[in-house]
Design a protein around this motif. Structure first.
Motif, PDB file in Angstrom:
ATOM      1  N   PRO A  15      24.263 -12.426 -18.984  1.00 55.73           N
ATOM      2  CA  PRO A  15      25.594 -11.947 -20.559  1.00 55.73           C
ATOM      3  C   PRO A  15      25.946 -10.606 -20.350  1.00 55.73           C
ATOM      4  O   PRO A  15      25.849  -9.776 -19.697  1.00 55.73           O
ATOM      5  CB  PRO A  15      24.242 -11.901 -22.039  1.00 55.73           C
ATOM      6  N   LYS A  16      27.219 -10.494 -20.457  1.00 55.16           N
ATOM      7  CA  LYS A  16      27.968  -9.388 -20.617  1.00 55.16           C
ATOM      8  C   LYS A  16      27.661  -8.228 -22.010  1.00 55.16           C
ATOM      9  O   LYS A  16      27.467  -9.158 -23.010  1.00 55.16           O
ATOM     10  CB  LYS A  16      29.800  -9.324 -20.846  1.00 55.16           C
ATOM     11  N   THR A  17      26.971  -6.694 -21.393  1.00 53.24           N
ATOM     12  CA  THR A  17      26.104  -6.284 -21.992  1.00 53.24           C
ATOM     13  C   THR A  17      26.974  -5.449 -23.318  1.00 53.24           C
ATOM     14  O   THR A  17      26.318  -4.092 -23.768  1.00 53.24           O
ATOM     15  CB  THR A  17      25.227  -6.469 -21.715  1.00 53.24           C
ATOM     16  N   ARG A  18      28.065  -4.743 -22.295  1.00 47.81           N
ATOM     17  CA  ARG A  18      28.467  -3.293 -23.202  1.00 47.81           C
ATOM     18  C   ARG A  18      28.696  -3.675 -24.203  1.00 47.81           C
ATOM     19  O   ARG A  18      29.120  -2.736 -24.760  1.00 47.81           O
ATOM     20  CB  ARG A  18      29.809  -2.896 -21.978  1.00 47.81           C
ATOM     21  N   SER A  19      29.170  -4.991 -24.634  1.00 46.65           N
ATOM     22  CA  SER A  19      29.428  -4.668 -26.475  1.00 46.65           C
ATOM     23  C   SER A  19      28.121  -4.977 -27.040  1.00 46.65           C
ATOM     24  O   SER A  19      28.773  -4.927 -28.359  1.00 46.65           O
ATOM     25  CB  SER A  19      30.111  -5.793 -26.513  1.00 46.65           C
ATOM     26  N   TYR A  20      27.017  -4.909 -27.070  1.00 43.43           N
ATOM     27  CA  TYR A  20      26.239  -4.228 -27.882  1.00 43.43           C
ATOM     28  C   TYR A  20      26.115  -3.462 -27.451  1.00 43.43           C
ATOM     29  O   TYR A  20      25.949  -2.356 -27.389  1.00 43.43           O
ATOM     30  CB  TYR A  20      25.240  -5.809 -26.733  1.00 43.43           C
ATOM     31  N   GLY A  21      24.240  -3.419 -28.564  1.00 47.36           N
ATOM     32  CA  GLY A  21      23.790  -1.865 -28.740  1.00 47.36           C
ATOM     33  C   GLY A  21      22.717  -1.600 -27.876  1.00 47.36           C
ATOM     34  O   GLY A  21      22.444  -2.334 -26.716  1.00 47.36           O
ATOM     35  N   HIS A  28      18.438  -6.747 -21.256  1.00 46.00           N
ATOM     36  CA  HIS A  28      19.104  -7.386 -21.063  1.00 46.00           C
ATOM     37  C   HIS A  28      19.644  -6.557 -18.889  1.00 46.00           C
ATOM     38  O   HIS A  28      20.343  -7.353 -18.463  1.00 46.00           O
ATOM     39  CB  HIS A  28      20.088  -7.690 -21.319  1.00 46.00           C
ATOM     40  N   ALA A  29      20.804  -5.665 -19.070  1.00 45.90           N
ATOM     41  CA  ALA A  29      21.301  -5.488 -17.698  1.00 45.90           C
ATOM     42  C   ALA A  29      19.665  -5.764 -16.734  1.00 45.90           C
ATOM     43  O   ALA A  29      18.469  -5.156 -16.422  1.00 45.90           O
ATOM     44  CB  ALA A  29      20.979  -3.938 -18.800  1.00 45.90           C
ATOM     45  N   GLY A  30      20.571  -5.790 -15.875  1.00 43.97           N
ATOM     46  CA  GLY A  30      19.719  -5.961 -14.642  1.00 43.97           C
ATOM     47  C   GLY A  30      18.941  -7.456 -14.291  1.00 43.97           C
ATOM     48  O   GLY A  30      18.025  -7.614 -13.403  1.00 43.97           O
ATOM     49  N   ARG A  31      18.977  -7.849 -15.281  1.00 47.42           N
ATOM     50  CA  ARG A  31      18.141  -9.471 -15.258  1.00 47.42           C
ATOM     51  C   ARG A  31      19.620 -10.323 -14.661  1.00 47.42           C
ATOM     52  O   ARG A  31      20.515 -10.664 -15.459  1.00 47.42           O
ATOM     53  CB  ARG A  31      18.389  -9.698 -16.145  1.00 47.42           C
ATOM     54  N   ALA A  32      18.949 -11.540 -14.299  1.00 47.45           N
ATOM     55  CA  ALA A  32      19.305 -12.838 -14.342  1.00 47.45           C
ATOM     56  C   ALA A  32      20.116 -13.247 -15.566  1.00 47.45           C
ATOM     57  O   ALA A  32      21.200 -14.487 -15.204  1.00 47.45           O
ATOM     58  CB  ALA A  32      18.941 -14.001 -13.578  1.00 47.45           C
ATOM     59  N   GLY A  33      19.255 -13.520 -16.035  1.00 46.74           N
ATOM     60  CA  GLY A  33      20.120 -13.817 -17.540  1.00 46.74           C
ATOM     61  C   GLY A  33      19.021 -14.363 -18.576  1.00 46.74           C
ATOM     62  O   GLY A  33      17.531 -14.342 -18.077  1.00 46.74           O
ATOM     63  N   ASP A  85      22.640  -1.657 -10.950  1.00 48.28           N
ATOM     64  CA  ASP A  85      23.504  -2.068 -12.335  1.00 48.28           C
ATOM     65  C   ASP A  85      22.546  -1.457 -13.509  1.00 48.28           C
ATOM     66  O   ASP A  85      23.212  -1.494 -14.706  1.00 48.28           O
ATOM     67  CB  ASP A  85      22.928  -3.498 -12.469  1.00 48.28           C
ATOM     68  N   VAL A  86      21.199  -1.323 -13.976  1.00 45.77           N
ATOM     69  CA  VAL A  86      21.219  -0.475 -15.733  1.00 45.77           C
ATOM     70  C   VAL A  86      21.060   0.690 -15.158  1.00 45.77           C
ATOM     71  O   VAL A  86      22.538   1.116 -16.577  1.00 45.77           O
ATOM     72  CB  VAL A  86      19.579  -0.457 -15.061  1.00 45.77           C
ATOM     73  N   ILE A  87      21.343   1.290 -14.516  1.00 44.29           N
ATOM     74  CA  ILE A  87      21.602   3.075 -13.834  1.00 44.29           C
ATOM     75  C   ILE A  87      23.424   2.938 -14.662  1.00 44.29           C
ATOM     76  O   ILE A  87      23.992   3.570 -15.240  1.00 44.29           O
ATOM     77  CB  ILE A  87      21.508   3.385 -12.986  1.00 44.29           C
ATOM     78  N   ALA A  88      23.732   2.866 -13.888  1.00 43.50           N
ATOM     79  CA  ALA A  88      25.208   2.418 -14.040  1.00 43.50           C
ATOM     80  C   ALA A  88      25.582   1.778 -15.703  1.00 43.50           C
ATOM     81  O   ALA A  88      27.011   2.661 -16.352  1.00 43.50           O
ATOM     82  CB  ALA A  88      26.228   1.174 -13.370  1.00 43.50           C
ATOM     83  N   GLU A  89      24.947   0.656 -16.156  1.00 44.36           N
ATOM     84  CA  GLU A  89      24.872   0.455 -17.417  1.00 44.36           C
ATOM     85  C   GLU A  89      24.865   1.582 -18.250  1.00 44.36           C
ATOM     86  O   GLU A  89      25.708   2.108 -19.677  1.00 44.36           O
ATOM     87  CB  GLU A  89      24.258  -0.912 -17.968  1.00 44.36           C
ATOM     88  N   ILE A  90      24.010   2.463 -18.510  1.00 48.69           N
ATOM     89  CA  ILE A  90      23.987   3.257 -18.658  1.00 48.69           C
ATOM     90  C   ILE A  90      24.655   4.872 -19.352  1.00 48.69           C
ATOM     91  O   ILE A  90      24.534   5.069 -19.981  1.00 48.69           O
ATOM     92  CB  ILE A  90      22.051   4.229 -18.724  1.00 48.69           C
TER      93      ILE A  90
END
Length: 408
Positions: A15-21, A28-33, A85-90
């Motif tokens: 799921p696209k996560t950047r809109s979540y807390g 959820h980041a870095g996982r298949a779903g 992907d997780v670090i880029a998200e953070i």
């Protein structure tokens, strides 16, 4: 049909996560779903040689060298890609590169953007090994470094930048003395003159969004709060443009930089609980710091979240929270031998470098700080405190009995 690990799982699979807390994103980041068949956590993929179905496929792999595409073990695999992907998200960036240590994460971007004849600006409060790199390899290769007062304003920074200044490095707060830098002002001055802004953002992970404040290259020691358990060495470098990614990734590949997939997996596990740990350690750290600030043995506490910190307003403007690492300056009547006796007498604080783990730490810092820009007068002997996950009341009781040892 054999499973194809040459590419990372599709970014559309999760799921696209950047809109979540933040807690949701870290879960959820870095996982298949969620609606997939398989284990919750990505697996550990170890390997050196990558096989291709035919020569044409291998030849075409060169076109994907800046993508999450497996060509050889040093270019990473699915475990690395998940952590990227997780670090880029953070960090709020577009791409992240994972490296074997936090110091490697400092070195690779400096080596990527600097060459003989270039000039680099470094805060006088910078992490010691970063200074050693500037005074060692970079100096030997013809790169000149000027150390500046970390509290410099925009005009002051503009006056320091030369025609050959390629990098303005920042570290906010400083790792021993916790000066908070005015990153947006520094970035405006640097960008007006074509310099890249790099930042060691380890203290501010999650709490400081580097790319919204003008940073081009953000550096993390994932050893700290991401790993969280003092059992992994890792670093990351995050960028937010394709141009910067090609420079960074190209340099990392040429230098043969690589991170263990086992360490990447441990970091992925650690990051799932990082937000909970950050909140607990922030609250405990502030409680302990405030208690220490009221002690007669202490001249001042160097914690940006305390109102009396000289750059508290900057911290409040740019950060959403604090980590649990801070410094102490003792009254000048004490000698370093007294401070050593205080630290050695603590029962719950380990004596060791690093921070961000579950355990509390205390080290003396006077004598371990190099300053060359006139910013080294702090008024008394110093120590650094990291507050872990212990009960803060127990830590305060331990510090109280330790302080009683200051005068023997």
């Amino acid at each position: 049909m054999p499973e194809d690990h040459s590419r990372a799982p599709s970014r559309d699979a999760a799921p696209k996560t950047r809109s979540y807390g933040f807690s949701t994103r870290m879960s959820h980041a870095g996982r298949a779903g969620t609606h997939v068949h398989g284990f919750v956590n990505p697996g550990v993929h170890r390997g050196s040689t990558v096989l291709f179905p035919n020569s044409a496929a291998r030849r075409d792999g060169a076109k994907h060298r800046f993508e999450q595409f497996m060509t050889y073990g040093t270019q990473g695999g699915p475990t690395h890609y998940a952590l990227e992907d997780v670090i880029a998200e953070i960090e709020g960036g577009s791409r992240a590169m994972i490296l074997g240590t936090g110091l490697a994460a400092v070195a690779v971007p400096l080596l990527a953007w600097l060459k003989s004849g270039d000039h680099c600006l470094m805060p006088d409060s910078v992490y010691g090994p970063a200074r050693n790199l500037c005074e060692g390899l970079l100096k030997g290769w013809g790169v000149e470094t000027t150390y500046y007062d970390p509290t410099v304003d925009e005009a002051g920074m503009a006056a320091l930048i030369r025609p050959n200044t390629r990098v303005v490095y920042t570290e906010s707060p400083g790792s021993h003395t916790f000066e908070v830098q005015d990153i947006p002002a520094i970035a405006r001055a640097a960008h007006a003159r074509g310099a890249k802004v790099m930042m060691d953002n380890t203290w501010g992970i999650h709490h400081f969004m580097p790319f919204t404040h003008g940073v081009d290259v953000s550096i993390q020691a994932l050893t700290k709060y991401v790993g969280g358990h003092s059992d992994v060495l890792l670093g990351s470098v995050t960028v937010n443009s394709e141009e910067d990614w090609k420079v960074l990734r190209g340099a990392g590949s040429q230098l043969g930089q690589y991170a263990s997939p086992d360490d990447c997996w441990l970091a992925l596990r650690g990051v799932r609980t990082m937000n909970v740990r950050l909140k607990r350690q922030e609250a405990s750290g502030i409680e302990v710091a405030r208690w220490l600030s009221g002690r007669p043995e202490v001249l001042r506490v160097m914690h940006p979240a305390l109102e009396e910190h000289p750059q508290h307003a900057l911290w409040k403007r740019d950060f959403t929270g604090a980590c649990s690492l801070f410094g102490l300056v003792f009254q000048p009547r004490y000698a370093m031998e007294d401070v050593y006796r205080f630290i050695d007498g603590l029962a719950l604080f380990g004596i060791g470098a690093s921070w961000g783990g579950f355990e509390s730490l205390a080290i003396a810092t006077t004598g371990n700080i190099t300053r060359s820009a006139g910013t080294g007068d702090f008024g008394g002997p110093m120590a650094r405190i990291h507050v872990g996950l212990e009960d803060p009341a127990d830590l305060i009781a331990d510090l109280e009995q330790g302080l009683a040892r200051l005068t023997g």
